[in-house]
Design an enzyme around this catalytic site. Structure first.
Site: not given
Ligand code: RUB
Length: 332
Positions: A135, A204
């Site tokens: 991701c 998340d």
């Molecule tokens: C994003 C996702 C990321 C976490 C952490 O999912 O799973 O790994 O949110 O991100 P989506 P960060 O694209 O569905 O929002 O480290 O940027 O907070």
């Protein structure tokens, strides 16, 4: 009570629910921005009025997407400061100022945590490591970029992350930073795991037992890493730890539209078939080696202590009021 929200705030709410704004920390940042716009433009003439306006936008923000705990934690932090200001008899304008101060404080926390996680996590990366990421996570990427800046020679394997291909955002960022990477389809993760030293992903939500909720597919990658004896690191700011899980709730897993998976023209014909599109999954603590937070590296089993520190003196009812566990209307 209903309020007319400034267009900029409506745009933020729609931006989060349509995923123009995405990734747990960016979602929290946008939520805080919405609260500060409402506080700045508030015409409320009593402390209760200020609280009600901010509560209204909070409930709309919490209706956008249910899984990233960073959003309710951010909202809860600001609202608790506003609530205490109101209860302590501060005047209307002072309550508004408290709200703006709380917003600024949380934004500062987001920015500092991200940098600190990069520094702490990078120390655990070795020269010559091959890292797999899934991701697009700002926190995970900060670890990788900081290690690269420290002169460590690293390679990254990036999963494309179906159905919305956030892996391409990660690939673009690595390209800009001059870090060598290989993009793969999600189902190639196990095939290539034998080349991987460490998996680094974001989060998340982190539950009280140390389970990590992250983009769908994370748990399969963690399982493949476990089998292959590659280490699994999770980069997660402390505001991604879920207080709700301490009081019996489970982190709600967002299910998104079937159109993201296959064209409607295809699946609408199906008499026997259906599509499921969960956006996140849960990786049990047994498959996670460590969690990198801005307060230091912890084993997943220590998640409970972080959550307990976060809650400190927040009343249970107040904590519940700003949980994404409850269904809300998104209409603004
Ligand atoms: C994003 C996702 C990321 C976490 C952490 O999912 O799973 O790994 O949110 O991100 P989506 P960060 O694209 O569905 O929002 O480290 O940027 O907070």
């Amino acid at each position: 009570m209903e309020f007319k929200l400034p267009q900029e705030v409506v745009d933020i709410i729609n931006g989060i629910s349509s995923m123009q704004i995405r990734g747990a920390s960016k979602i929290a940042e946008a939520g805080i921005k919405a609260l500060s716009i409402v506080a700045k433009n508030s015409k409320a003439e009593s402390p209760e009025g200020v609280f009600e306006e901010l509560d209204y936008v909070s409930q709309k923000l919490l209706a956008t997407r249910p899984t990233a705990v960073s959003l309710p934690n951010a909202v809860r932090y600001v609202m608790f400061e506003v609530y205490k200001a109101k209860e302590n008899g501060l005047k209307t304008e002072e309550v508004k100022t408290k709200a703006l101060d709380a917003c600024r404080e949380f934004l500062r926390r987001i920015r500092e945590a991200s940098i600190r996680i990069g520094e702490i996590g990078a120390r655990r990366i070795n020269d010559g490591d091959t890292i797999m990421t899934h991701c697009h996570s700002t926190a995970a990427l900060n670890v990788i970029k900081t290690a690269h800046r420290m002169g460590k020679n690293i390679k990254v394997i990036v999963t494309e992350t179906r159905p919305l291909y956030q892996g391409l955002i990660t690939a673009e960022e690595l390209e800009k930073s001059g870090i060598p990477f290989t993009l793969i389809i999600d189902s190639a993760a196990r095939f290539l795991m034998k080349k991987v030293d460490k998996v680094i992903v974001g989060a998340d939500a982190v539950a009280a037992n140390g389970a990590v909720v992250n983009k769908i597919g994370t748990s399969i990658i963690a399982l493949a890493a476990y089998e292959s004896r590659a280490l699994v690191f999770v980069a997660a700011e402390t505001y991604k730890f879920s207080p709700e899980t301490l009081t019996g709730e489970l982190v709600k897993i967002e299910e998104r539209a079937p159109e993201e998976v296959a064209p409607a023209s295809v699946f609408k014909r199906w008499k026997y078939g259906s599509i499921r599109n969960p956006a996140f999954d849960v990786t049990p603590p047994e498959y996670i080696d460590l969690i990198i937070t801005e307060r230091g590296i912890i084993p997943p089993q220590a998640a409970f202590t972080i959550i307990r520190d976060e809650l400190k003196d927040m009343p249970y009812e107040f904590q519940m009021k700003y949980s994404t566990y409850w269904e809300r209307s998104l209409e603004v």
